[in-house]
Every structure is written in C-alpha cells, then in structure tokens.
Design an enzyme around this catalytic site. Structure first.
Site, PDB file in Angstrom:
ATOM      1  N   ARG A  50       0.694  -1.165   0.427  1.00  0.00           N
ATOM      2  CA  ARG A  50       0.388  -0.096   0.204  1.00  0.00           C
ATOM      3  C   ARG A  50       0.977   1.300  -0.220  1.00  0.00           C
ATOM      4  NH1 ARG A  50      -4.792   0.246   4.633  1.00  0.00           N
ATOM      5  NH2 ARG A  50      -2.940   0.884   6.090  1.00  0.00           N
ATOM      6  N   LYS A 149      -2.449   6.957   1.606  1.00  0.00           N
ATOM      7  CA  LYS A 149      -1.954   7.236   2.384  1.00  0.00           C
ATOM      8  C   LYS A 149      -1.595   8.154   3.424  1.00  0.00           C
ATOM      9  CE  LYS A 149      -2.273   4.576   6.849  1.00  0.00           C
ATOM     10  NZ  LYS A 149      -3.790   4.667   6.917  1.00  0.00           N
ATOM     11  N   GLU A 182     -16.367   5.793   5.691  1.00  0.00           N
ATOM     12  CA  GLU A 182     -15.619   5.471   7.102  1.00  0.00           C
ATOM     13  C   GLU A 182     -15.981   6.561   8.280  1.00  0.00           C
ATOM     14  OE1 GLU A 182     -11.646   4.765   6.230  1.00  0.00           O
ATOM     15  OE2 GLU A 182     -11.510   6.321   5.005  1.00  0.00           O
TER      16      GLU A 182
HETATM   17  N1  PXG Z   1      -9.328   4.923   7.670  1.00  0.00           N
HETATM   18  C1  PXG Z   1      -8.840   5.333   7.850  1.00  0.00           C
HETATM   19  C2  PXG Z   1      -8.987   7.114   7.114  1.00  0.00           C
HETATM   20  C3  PXG Z   1      -7.480   4.934   8.068  1.00  0.00           C
HETATM   21  O1  PXG Z   1      -6.440   6.483   8.002  1.00  0.00           O
HETATM   22  C4  PXG Z   1      -7.731   3.080   8.705  1.00  0.00           C
HETATM   23  C5  PXG Z   1      -9.013   3.702   7.727  1.00  0.00           C
HETATM   24  C6  PXG Z   1      -7.585   1.579   9.091  1.00  0.00           C
HETATM   25  O2  PXG Z   1      -6.845   1.041   8.296  1.00  0.00           O
HETATM   26  P1  PXG Z   1      -5.685  -0.560   8.359  1.00  0.00           P
HETATM   27  O3  PXG Z   1      -5.684  -0.063   7.050  1.00  0.00           O
HETATM   28  O4  PXG Z   1      -4.935   0.437   9.328  1.00  0.00           O
HETATM   29  O5  PXG Z   1      -6.808  -0.805   8.988  1.00  0.00           O
HETATM   30  C7  PXG Z   1      -6.881   4.321   8.940  1.00  0.00           C
HETATM   31  C8  PXG Z   1      -6.329   3.822   9.423  1.00  0.00           C
HETATM   32  C9  PXG Z   1      -2.412   6.545  12.962  1.00  0.00           C
HETATM   33  C10 PXG Z   1      -3.382   6.066  13.332  1.00  0.00           C
HETATM   34  O6  PXG Z   1      -2.663   7.443  14.469  1.00  0.00           O
HETATM   35  C11 PXG Z   1      -3.703   5.356  12.029  1.00  0.00           C
HETATM   36  C12 PXG Z   1      -4.584   5.541  11.230  1.00  0.00           C
HETATM   37  C13 PXG Z   1      -5.693   4.319  11.941  1.00  0.00           C
HETATM   38  C14 PXG Z   1      -5.142   4.627  13.417  1.00  0.00           C
HETATM   39  C15 PXG Z   1      -4.171   5.681  14.050  1.00  0.00           C
HETATM   40  O7  PXG Z   1      -1.322   5.927  13.841  1.00  0.00           O
HETATM   41  N2  PXG Z   1      -5.038   4.823  10.009  1.00  0.00           N
END
Ligand code: PXG
Length: 288
Positions: A50, A149, A182
C-alpha cells in the site's frame, strides 16, 4: 527510544527533520501505521504494497527496496526491545526550497517510530463505543483519492474535533453523496440479518489492512460479507456495528447519533470476529 531516520537508528531527542521538509511544509508525504504482535509484524507485505501504491500515486519514487524498508522496520522494533506495539512508517518528499513543486526536493526522507498506541480506553472494547455522524464530509476522490495514505489528515482531524465536541470518541464521515464512507481513522462494518456489510472504496473508504483481514475472517467463520452502499438509516437499524483499524483493532459500536444499535451491547458476530482476529494476529506476521 531509538528512531530509524534515513538509514540510522538515533535517539528520539536526535530524531529531527528540517523545517524545509515538504512533508511538514505541504503535507507532501505518505505513511503506514502497522502493528506488532508477539514479535510478528502484522501483514507487513500488505502495508508495504500500500505504501508503494501511495508513493506511485503521488509520483514519489521510493529509493529503497521493499526488503530494505522491511529490514529497517524489524531493526527498529528490535532496537527498542518491542514485541507488541505500533509502528509508524513515514516517507516525506524531503528537503526543498519553498514552493509546492515536488521537483524542488531531490531526496525523500524516511523515518520509523516503534512505540505503543492506545486509541480508545479499554472499557470501550468491552462495552462498545458511542459515536456520531459529523458534518465534515470525506474528501471527494476527485480532489484527493482516499486510497492514498497521505500526510494530509486535516479532513479527518476536523471530523475528529466535531466528534469530540459532540462528546464522542469517533465519527462517521459521509461522502459527498451522503452515503457512509468510514470513520476518521477506522473502517466501519454493520451486521444485518446475518450478513456483514461495509462501504466500498468507491464510496470513500480507505482499503484498510484490518478491513481486508475481516473479509478473510468472515470466510473462515462462515458469515457472508460484502461491500454495500449504506446510509445513516442503515447503520441505525443494523443488528451490530463495529470498527476496524490498525490503531483501533476491532471495536464494537453500541450507539450512533443517540440511536441504540441492536440491544446496545456488543453482539455475537462481533464476538466471533474478535476471537478470530485475536488468533490471526499471532500467526500471520513477519518475525522481526
Ligand atoms: N480509514 C482511515 C481514514 C485510516 O486512516 C483506516 C481507515 C484503517 O486502515 P488500516 O489499514 O489501519 O486497517 C485508517 C488507518 C495513527 C493511525 O494515528 C492511523 C490510522 C488508524 C489509526 C491510527 O497513526 N489509519
């Protein structure tokens, strides 16, 4: 704490980047949030794929191979004696003169933080979260693909602020058609009449690594799962709701916009998903 910064493991006090880094000046960069469970990095290859896709989308040529990044991640965890935690991998456009143009930056920067994270207080994992829908809409994919991301999280941060002002810890963000996309840092799933449903990437969901894991888990436990458009009405009337993300892991939701979900307790499908998730994270990783 040791931080990996551009090829070296340095003390956190020495881990500094320039004020001319375009990651800071313009949010020009990308990241991954990754989990470490029992000395295994969860779905590392998927995270690095990713990252490569995000890099390609913003025309940032990664000067490191997947193996080099993977080795750097493992070395950072080992240097901190970490066996369970959260890994934040960041690639910025690098240092350049003022001006938006990425061509002003000859060399991207990379840094890796391996630490602990607790996104929500423990009690909410048992009792469930109460969340709200906020007015801040998910970025239109024509403006910035939600699949990237990127270091531009203001859209999500604004939504998080609204949630907090409404007394909630997380928020549902709608897309510009008013469909559920989301949450600010988590993907959303509903359970309705025995099926698990989740919004598609086309509707503004990030293709979360944890979200992908839920598809595999649903197959494993024999529950139908599909991508489906949904409105707030569908979520209010779901039997169960849960959120997933690397930070949050898997967490139940028991109230949305003041409406109780089901019987306002974490449900049986959630319980099965959580148990399968707990088993999987211990065996699916890359040894550090
Ligand atoms: N949607 C968004 C907008 C995100 O930023 C997810 C879904 C979940 O994706 P994953 O691949 O993690 O299952 C994310 C994930 C941080 C942090 O503070 C970043 C995320 C989630 C929680 C904490 O670093 N991004």
């Amino acid at each position: 704490m040791k931080i990996y910064l551009d090829g070296n493991l340095v003390d956190s006090a020495e881990a500094k980047i320039s004020v001319f880094d375009h990651g800071l000046l313009y949010g020009d960069g990308i990241f991954e949030g990754i989990r470490l469970y029992g000395g295994n990095v969860f779905r590392l290859d998927e995270h690095l794929e990713r990252l490569e896709y995000s890099a390609k989308a913003i025309l940032l040529k990664l000067p490191w191979s997947r193996k080099e990044i993977s080795d750097a991640i493992c070395a950072t965890c080992r240097a901190n004696g970490l066996t369970d935690g959260y890994i934040r991998l960041v690639v910025t456009r690098g240092v350049g003169d003022l001006g938006l143009s990425p061509w002003l930056c000859p060399k991207p920067s990379i840094f890796i933080i391996a630490d602990k994270i607790a996104l929500y207080p423990k009690e909410h994992y048992e009792k469930g979260l109460e969340i709200v829908t906020v007015a801040t809409r998910r970025m239109n994919p024509a403006a910035l693909s939600p699949a990237i991301k990127s270091l531009n999280y203001l859209n999500n941060i604004m939504a998080k602020i609204e949630a907090r002002q409404a007394g909630a810890l997380e928020a549902i963000m709608l897309n510009d058609q008013g469909l559920v996309a989301e949450c600010t840092g988590d993907n959303i799933f509903i359970v309705h009449k025995g099926r698990i449903l989740t919004p598609s990437a086309q509707q503004g969901a990030l293709q979360g690594i944890t979200r992908d894991t839920i598809f595999a888990i649903a197959k494993e436990i024999g529950v139908a799962i599909e991508e489906h458009d949904m409105t707030r009405y569908d979520v209010w009337n779901a039997d169960e709701v849960f959120l997933t993300g690397t930070g949050a892991e898997v967490i139940p939701v028991v109230k949305l916009d003041g409406r109780e979900i089901g019987d306002a307790k974490p449900g049986p499908v959630f319980a099965k998903v959580l148990a399968a998730f707990r088993r999987r994270v211990l065996v699916e990783g890359t040894r550090i």
